[in-house]
Design a protein around this motif. Structure first.
Motif, PDB file in Angstrom:
ATOM      1  N   ARG A 178     -76.854  68.328-104.654  1.00 45.86           N
ATOM      2  CA  ARG A 178     -78.184  67.814-104.294  1.00 45.86           C
ATOM      3  C   ARG A 178     -78.279  67.355-102.835  1.00 45.86           C
ATOM      4  O   ARG A 178     -79.311  67.584-102.188  1.00 45.86           O
ATOM      5  CB  ARG A 178     -78.588  66.669-105.223  1.00 45.86           C
ATOM      6  CG  ARG A 178     -78.843  67.027-106.679  1.00 45.86           C
ATOM      7  CD  ARG A 178     -79.864  68.119-106.870  1.00 45.86           C
ATOM      8  NE  ARG A 178     -79.240  69.433-106.945  1.00 45.86           N
ATOM      9  CZ  ARG A 178     -79.910  70.578-107.044  1.00 45.86           C
ATOM     10  NH1 ARG A 178     -81.230  70.560-107.064  1.00 45.86           N
ATOM     11  NH2 ARG A 178     -79.278  71.723-107.119  1.00 45.86           N
ATOM     12  N   PRO A 179     -77.276  66.674-102.274  1.00 46.85           N
ATOM     13  CA  PRO A 179     -77.424  66.238-100.874  1.00 46.85           C
ATOM     14  C   PRO A 179     -77.377  67.377 -99.865  1.00 46.85           C
ATOM     15  O   PRO A 179     -77.668  67.149 -98.685  1.00 46.85           O
ATOM     16  CB  PRO A 179     -76.215  65.299-100.671  1.00 46.85           C
ATOM     17  CG  PRO A 179     -75.767  64.921-102.034  1.00 46.85           C
ATOM     18  CD  PRO A 179     -76.067  66.110-102.890  1.00 46.85           C
ATOM     19  N   MET A 180     -77.024  68.603-100.286  1.00 50.45           N
ATOM     20  CA  MET A 180     -76.827  69.696 -99.337  1.00 50.45           C
ATOM     21  C   MET A 180     -77.819  70.833 -99.524  1.00 50.45           C
ATOM     22  O   MET A 180     -77.585  71.956 -99.082  1.00 50.45           O
ATOM     23  CB  MET A 180     -75.398  70.233 -99.485  1.00 50.45           C
ATOM     24  CG  MET A 180     -74.328  69.201 -99.205  1.00 50.45           C
ATOM     25  SD  MET A 180     -72.653  69.863 -99.355  1.00 50.45           S
ATOM     26  CE  MET A 180     -72.564  70.114-101.138  1.00 50.45           C
ATOM     27  N   GLN A 181     -78.962  70.554-100.132  1.00 50.38           N
ATOM     28  CA  GLN A 181     -79.920  71.624-100.427  1.00 50.38           C
ATOM     29  C   GLN A 181     -80.568  72.225 -99.181  1.00 50.38           C
ATOM     30  O   GLN A 181     -81.092  73.337 -99.225  1.00 50.38           O
ATOM     31  CB  GLN A 181     -81.008  71.093-101.355  1.00 50.38           C
ATOM     32  CG  GLN A 181     -80.497  70.693-102.715  1.00 50.38           C
ATOM     33  CD  GLN A 181     -81.610  70.160-103.573  1.00 50.38           C
ATOM     34  OE1 GLN A 181     -82.329  70.914-104.223  1.00 50.38           O
ATOM     35  NE2 GLN A 181     -81.769  68.858-103.575  1.00 50.38           N
ATOM     36  N   HIS A 182     -80.538  71.491 -98.081  1.00 54.18           N
ATOM     37  CA  HIS A 182     -81.126  72.009 -96.846  1.00 54.18           C
ATOM     38  C   HIS A 182     -80.392  73.251 -96.342  1.00 54.18           C
ATOM     39  O   HIS A 182     -80.921  74.001 -95.508  1.00 54.18           O
ATOM     40  CB  HIS A 182     -81.105  70.929 -95.762  1.00 54.18           C
ATOM     41  CG  HIS A 182     -79.725  70.468 -95.400  1.00 54.18           C
ATOM     42  ND1 HIS A 182     -79.043  69.542 -96.158  1.00 54.18           N
ATOM     43  CD2 HIS A 182     -78.888  70.824 -94.384  1.00 54.18           C
ATOM     44  CE1 HIS A 182     -77.850  69.334 -95.613  1.00 54.18           C
ATOM     45  NE2 HIS A 182     -77.736  70.097 -94.544  1.00 54.18           N
ATOM     46  N   LEU A 183     -79.177  73.492 -96.862  1.00 51.40           N
ATOM     47  CA  LEU A 183     -78.401  74.649 -96.420  1.00 51.40           C
ATOM     48  C   LEU A 183     -78.964  75.961 -96.967  1.00 51.40           C
ATOM     49  O   LEU A 183     -78.736  77.026 -96.384  1.00 51.40           O
ATOM     50  CB  LEU A 183     -76.936  74.499 -96.840  1.00 51.40           C
ATOM     51  CG  LEU A 183     -76.179  73.303 -96.236  1.00 51.40           C
ATOM     52  CD1 LEU A 183     -74.770  73.230 -96.801  1.00 51.40           C
ATOM     53  CD2 LEU A 183     -76.144  73.404 -94.710  1.00 51.40           C
ATOM     54  N   ASN A 191     -82.360  75.929 -98.760  1.00 41.79           N
ATOM     55  CA  ASN A 191     -83.790  75.798 -99.009  1.00 41.79           C
ATOM     56  C   ASN A 191     -84.542  75.562 -97.698  1.00 41.79           C
ATOM     57  O   ASN A 191     -83.977  75.097 -96.712  1.00 41.79           O
ATOM     58  CB  ASN A 191     -84.071  74.623 -99.961  1.00 41.79           C
ATOM     59  CG  ASN A 191     -83.706  74.939-101.397  1.00 41.79           C
ATOM     60  OD1 ASN A 191     -84.135  75.941-101.942  1.00 41.79           O
ATOM     61  ND2 ASN A 191     -82.903  74.084-102.002  1.00 41.79           N
ATOM     62  N   LYS A 192     -85.820  75.857 -97.710  1.00 45.10           N
ATOM     63  CA  LYS A 192     -86.656  75.605 -96.546  1.00 45.10           C
ATOM     64  C   LYS A 192     -86.864  74.106 -96.354  1.00 45.10           C
ATOM     65  O   LYS A 192     -87.016  73.359 -97.320  1.00 45.10           O
ATOM     66  CB  LYS A 192     -88.012  76.297 -96.698  1.00 45.10           C
ATOM     67  CG  LYS A 192     -87.946  77.813 -96.668  1.00 45.10           C
ATOM     68  CD  LYS A 192     -89.337  78.410 -96.798  1.00 45.10           C
ATOM     69  CE  LYS A 192     -89.282  79.934 -96.753  1.00 45.10           C
ATOM     70  NZ  LYS A 192     -90.633  80.536 -96.884  1.00 45.10           N
ATOM     71  N   GLY A 193     -86.892  73.666 -95.116  1.00 45.67           N
ATOM     72  CA  GLY A 193     -87.128  72.265 -94.817  1.00 45.67           C
ATOM     73  C   GLY A 193     -85.876  71.423 -94.989  1.00 45.67           C
ATOM     74  O   GLY A 193     -84.810  71.902 -95.389  1.00 45.67           O
ATOM     75  N   ASP A 194     -85.999  70.161 -94.689  1.00 48.64           N
ATOM     76  CA  ASP A 194     -84.895  69.207 -94.827  1.00 48.64           C
ATOM     77  C   ASP A 194     -84.988  68.593 -96.218  1.00 48.64           C
ATOM     78  O   ASP A 194     -85.638  67.569 -96.427  1.00 48.64           O
ATOM     79  CB  ASP A 194     -85.012  68.143 -93.727  1.00 48.64           C
ATOM     80  CG  ASP A 194     -83.801  67.208 -93.709  1.00 48.64           C
ATOM     81  OD1 ASP A 194     -82.819  67.516 -94.416  1.00 48.64           O
ATOM     82  OD2 ASP A 194     -83.856  66.182 -93.008  1.00 48.64           O
ATOM     83  N   ARG A 195     -84.323  69.221 -97.190  1.00 51.42           N
ATOM     84  CA  ARG A 195     -84.397  68.800 -98.596  1.00 51.42           C
ATOM     85  C   ARG A 195     -83.060  68.218 -99.031  1.00 51.42           C
ATOM     86  O   ARG A 195     -82.015  68.833 -98.832  1.00 51.42           O
ATOM     87  CB  ARG A 195     -84.751  69.993 -99.473  1.00 51.42           C
ATOM     88  CG  ARG A 195     -84.815  69.698-100.971  1.00 51.42           C
ATOM     89  CD  ARG A 195     -85.210  70.941-101.739  1.00 51.42           C
ATOM     90  NE  ARG A 195     -85.075  70.745-103.186  1.00 51.42           N
ATOM     91  CZ  ARG A 195     -85.335  71.695-104.096  1.00 51.42           C
ATOM     92  NH1 ARG A 195     -85.743  72.892-103.704  1.00 51.42           N
ATOM     93  NH2 ARG A 195     -85.193  71.441-105.391  1.00 51.42           N
TER      94      ARG A 195
END
Length: 229
Positions: free
Chosen positions: A48-53, A55-59
């Motif tokens: 969960r803390p690394m979804q920005h890798l 997914n679009k945007g800073d998630r």
């Protein structure tokens, strides 16, 4: 003499009553080859803390899970977490954040190789819902007559969805597990607005999609206690 006779009669009655009591039988051990896990398994989703890798945007976010074997091969599950998405471009500064919870169960498909084997391969179902808010801190619209800027305040919204899950949980050390899952998410209901439309649902993903795929990689620890006694 009377005291001796009275004592003898009491002893005789006690022996007779004990002889009439039924024999206590121990609960038979399970003879099947199903996984048998005592206690509560607590997990944390490391992805969960690394979804920005991917997914679009800073998630990013955090998620905890709880499951236990209620009956052979059936594991009720609760998953709860928090997620945030931030998109910051030259023309848009958007953020969305909120909490989510999923209820459901996993069914184990794997046969145990020995009595202490607790590795499982499972399929599962979930019902999920989220409470979130979104905000446009600034937007920029460029046209022939000049640039238009503005902002929009916080908007609260909710969503509901169903999930289909396939995953693995393997014991790497005593009571310590690691595993992954892939998930298909089907949207059931969504509160929306005319301006701006809801873009992101915590726990679900892009709000404009009726169906989302997701995956997770988690670590678990089993808190052992025999609640069946």
């Amino acid at each position: 003499m009377k005291i001796f006779s009275f004592t003898f009669i009491l002893c005789l009655l006690a022996i007779t009553s004990l002889g009439q009591q039924p024999e206590l039988k121990k609960k038979p051990k399970r003879t099947d080859k199903f996984i048998h896990m005592d206690g509560l398994r607590v997990g944390m989703d490391l992805s969960r803390p690394m979804q920005h890798l991917w997914n679009k945007g800073d998630r990013y976010g955090t998620e905890l899970s709880f499951d236990m074997e209620l009956i052979p091969n059936l594991y009720p599950v609760i998953e709860t977490g928090w997620e945030k998405l931030k998109i910051d471009h030259d023309y848009l500064d958007y953020s969305s954040a909120g909490s989510y919870t999923r209820f459901g169960f996993d069914y184990n498909l794997l046969v145990a190789e020995h009595a202490k084997d607790m590795d499982i391969v499972y399929v599962g179902l979930r019902y999920g819902f989220s409470f979130a808010n979104q905000q446009v801190k600034e937007y920029l619209i460029t046209n022939y007559w000049g640039d238009v800027t503005g902002r929009m305040g916080k908007q609260n919204y909710t969503a509901q969805w169903a999930e289909f899950v396939l995953g693995i949980k393997g014991e790497v050390f005593r009571n310590l597990f690691m595993g992954w899952s892939i998930r298909g998410k089907l949207k059931m209901s969504q509160k929306d607005f005319e301006m701006p439309h809801v873009y992101f649902n915590p726990g679900y993903g892009p709000a404009e999609k009726e169906f989302n795929f997701d995956f997770s990689y988690s670590i678990y620890y089993n808190l052992p206690f025999n609640f069946r006694k």
